[in-house]
Design a protein around this motif. Structure first.
Motif, PDB file in Angstrom:
ATOM      1  N   ALA A  52      -8.371   0.274   8.994  1.00 48.16           N
ATOM      2  CA  ALA A  52      -8.123   0.182   7.554  1.00 48.16           C
ATOM      3  C   ALA A  52      -7.357  -1.092   7.209  1.00 48.16           C
ATOM      4  O   ALA A  52      -6.462  -1.527   7.948  1.00 48.16           O
ATOM      5  CB  ALA A  52      -7.334   1.405   7.086  1.00 48.16           C
ATOM      6  N   THR A  53      -7.695  -1.701   6.068  1.00 50.13           N
ATOM      7  CA  THR A  53      -6.986  -2.886   5.577  1.00 50.13           C
ATOM      8  C   THR A  53      -5.663  -2.457   4.943  1.00 50.13           C
ATOM      9  O   THR A  53      -5.635  -1.579   4.078  1.00 50.13           O
ATOM     10  CB  THR A  53      -7.837  -3.634   4.544  1.00 50.13           C
ATOM     11  N   LYS A  72      -2.005  -3.296  -8.105  1.00 49.94           N
ATOM     12  CA  LYS A  72      -2.852  -2.197  -7.654  1.00 49.94           C
ATOM     13  C   LYS A  72      -1.955  -1.020  -7.266  1.00 49.94           C
ATOM     14  O   LYS A  72      -0.991  -1.200  -6.510  1.00 49.94           O
ATOM     15  CB  LYS A  72      -3.704  -2.615  -6.442  1.00 49.94           C
ATOM     16  N   TRP A  75      -0.029  -0.483  -3.757  1.00 48.33           N
ATOM     17  CA  TRP A  75       0.130  -1.767  -3.067  1.00 48.33           C
ATOM     18  C   TRP A  75       1.324  -2.514  -3.672  1.00 48.33           C
ATOM     19  O   TRP A  75       1.540  -2.478  -4.883  1.00 48.33           O
ATOM     20  CB  TRP A  75      -1.124  -2.633  -3.210  1.00 48.33           C
ATOM     21  N   ASN A 108      -3.613   0.951   1.831  1.00 51.70           N
ATOM     22  CA  ASN A 108      -4.463   1.536   2.869  1.00 51.70           C
ATOM     23  C   ASN A 108      -5.885   1.637   2.339  1.00 51.70           C
ATOM     24  O   ASN A 108      -6.198   2.510   1.535  1.00 51.70           O
ATOM     25  CB  ASN A 108      -3.952   2.919   3.267  1.00 51.70           C
ATOM     26  N   LEU A 109      -6.727   0.690   2.774  1.00 46.62           N
ATOM     27  CA  LEU A 109      -8.133   0.665   2.384  1.00 46.62           C
ATOM     28  C   LEU A 109      -8.975   0.954   3.627  1.00 46.62           C
ATOM     29  O   LEU A 109      -9.162   0.075   4.473  1.00 46.62           O
ATOM     30  CB  LEU A 109      -8.503  -0.695   1.791  1.00 46.62           C
ATOM     31  N   HIS A 113     -14.536   2.196   3.085  1.00 47.62           N
ATOM     32  CA  HIS A 113     -14.421   2.049   1.633  1.00 47.62           C
ATOM     33  C   HIS A 113     -14.434   0.579   1.229  1.00 47.62           C
ATOM     34  O   HIS A 113     -14.224  -0.321   2.046  1.00 47.62           O
ATOM     35  CB  HIS A 113     -13.137   2.719   1.123  1.00 47.62           C
ATOM     36  N   TYR A 114     -14.652   0.372  -0.084  1.00 44.51           N
ATOM     37  CA  TYR A 114     -14.741  -0.967  -0.674  1.00 44.51           C
ATOM     38  C   TYR A 114     -13.761  -1.039  -1.841  1.00 44.51           C
ATOM     39  O   TYR A 114     -13.528  -0.048  -2.536  1.00 44.51           O
ATOM     40  CB  TYR A 114     -16.182  -1.196  -1.150  1.00 44.51           C
ATOM     41  N   ASP A 115     -13.162  -2.214  -2.060  1.00 39.54           N
ATOM     42  CA  ASP A 115     -12.254  -2.345  -3.196  1.00 39.54           C
ATOM     43  C   ASP A 115     -12.220  -3.803  -3.650  1.00 39.54           C
ATOM     44  O   ASP A 115     -12.751  -4.694  -2.972  1.00 39.54           O
ATOM     45  CB  ASP A 115     -10.849  -1.871  -2.821  1.00 39.54           C
ATOM     46  N   GLN A 138      -7.376 -10.614   5.624  1.00 40.80           N
ATOM     47  CA  GLN A 138      -7.151  -9.174   5.677  1.00 40.80           C
ATOM     48  C   GLN A 138      -6.312  -8.853   6.896  1.00 40.80           C
ATOM     49  O   GLN A 138      -6.619  -9.298   7.998  1.00 40.80           O
ATOM     50  CB  GLN A 138      -8.481  -8.417   5.803  1.00 40.80           C
TER      51      GLN A 138
END
Length: 327
Positions: A52-53, A72, A75, A108-109, A113-115, A138
């Motif tokens: 996860a990013t 965000k 974040w 936590n991405l 998933h995409y963001d 990243q």
């Protein structure tokens, strides 16, 4: 489902997953005109080898100035300040330093998933078409990292690179990005620019008499898209506030009203703001507009977004309010 169809489906899913795994970090829109305010929307398609990013860093190139990141939820924002290589004009104020890197931290991405991560800035100081690189990084926990900073050599396709930097192509109309030129008769003329589906051109404000506090003006906007848009607001550092007005005839009396809901810009139509119809009213003007000068304005549209524009000051012939009643 027979074995052949199952094999084809499995192969298709495998290829799709492979394509996603190699998707590049890039901007949703990668072209914008010089002199406009641009929302750089970074698309993060995956994590670091399945991890996860947890942090995203975006370095801002010279010419992308006065930057403001979009927060965000979940974040933490960190803004790295630094010196610009040149000085830029921000509504009459000379600015030589500002944000040079934005970091979204502690999130936590998940890899699946995409963001998107957004930072807004002005494209300033360009005299020719320019490709700007925004190197991105990243971080995935303590040991995962993906750096998007590769630039193609001359003639090389950026898509052939493993980790290409997100880029933005800045377009420039003839005469540069200063949003001003001449009309061929020695008079200063507003320069056309484009934002989204809208073309903005022409326009002027009237010169004001000494001591005057109210000025009038306008411009032309053409909607080349398929969806209606709306001019929501106009701001200017030269006035306390700018209002949108409409002048109409009622029982042989010219009346003016303030348009609190903005001005519609229908799809496929051109709307002209000028004295005698739809127009701008500059209220609480700090210094009367002088013929030959320019007045900076910031235009906010419902769909196209926000753009800075310069309106030249013409003659004082006629008065936006003289002889008219207000309602």
């Amino acid at each position: 489902m027979n074995r052949t169809r199952l094999s084809l489906l499995t192969a298709g899913l495998t290829l799709a997953a492979a394509g996603l795994a190699h998707a590049h970090a890039s901007f949703e829109k990668d072209t914008a005109p010089a002199g406009t305010t641009f929302n750089a929307t970074l698309q993060v398609p995956h994590g670091c080898d399945g991890k996860a990013t947890t942090e995203v860093r975006l370095r801002l190139p010279e010419g992308f100035v006065f930057a403001k990141p979009q927060p965000k939820p979940g974040w933490e924002l960190e803004i790295i300040e630094g010196d610009y290589r040149r000085t830029y004009d921000n509504h009459g104020t000379k600015v030589s330093a500002g944000p040079v890197e934005i970091r979204w931290k502690g999130g936590n991405l998940p890899d699946e998933h995409y963001d998107t991560f957004v930072v807004r800035g002005k494209l300033a100081g360009f005299e020719k078409r320019t490709v700007l690189a925004f190197p991105a990084t990243q971080l995935c926990g303590a040991d995962g990292k993906v750096v998007w900073d590769q630039l193609p050599a001359e003639g090389e396709d950026a898509h052939s690179l493993d980790r290409p930097a997100p880029t933005l192509t800045v377009t420039v109309a003839a005469g540069g990005d200063e949003n001003e030129g001449h009309d061929g008769h020695g008079q200063l003329a507003a320069q056309a620019l484009k934002i989204g589906d809208l073309d903005i051109s022409g326009g002027t404000v009237k010169a004001m008499l000494p001591g005057a506090k109210i000025g009038g003006g306008g411009f032309v906007v053409t909607n080349n898209g398929r969806a209606d848009d709306r001019l929501l607001a106009v701001e200017s550092p030269a006035a306390g506030r700018v209002e949108l007005h409409e002048m109409t005839m009622e029982n042989d009396v010219m009346k003016m009203r303030k348009l609190d809901d903005g001005i519609a810009v229908p799809a496929g139509k051109t709307v002209e703001l000028k004295n005698g119809g739809l127009h701008l009213m500059f209220m609480e003007v700090k210094k009367p507009f002088a013929e030959g000068a320019t007045v900076p304005v910031t235009l906010t549209f419902e769909k196209a977004g926000t753009v800075d524009y310069l309106l030249p000051v013409g003659t004082a012939a006629g008065g936006a309010h003289s002889g008219h009643s207000h309602q």
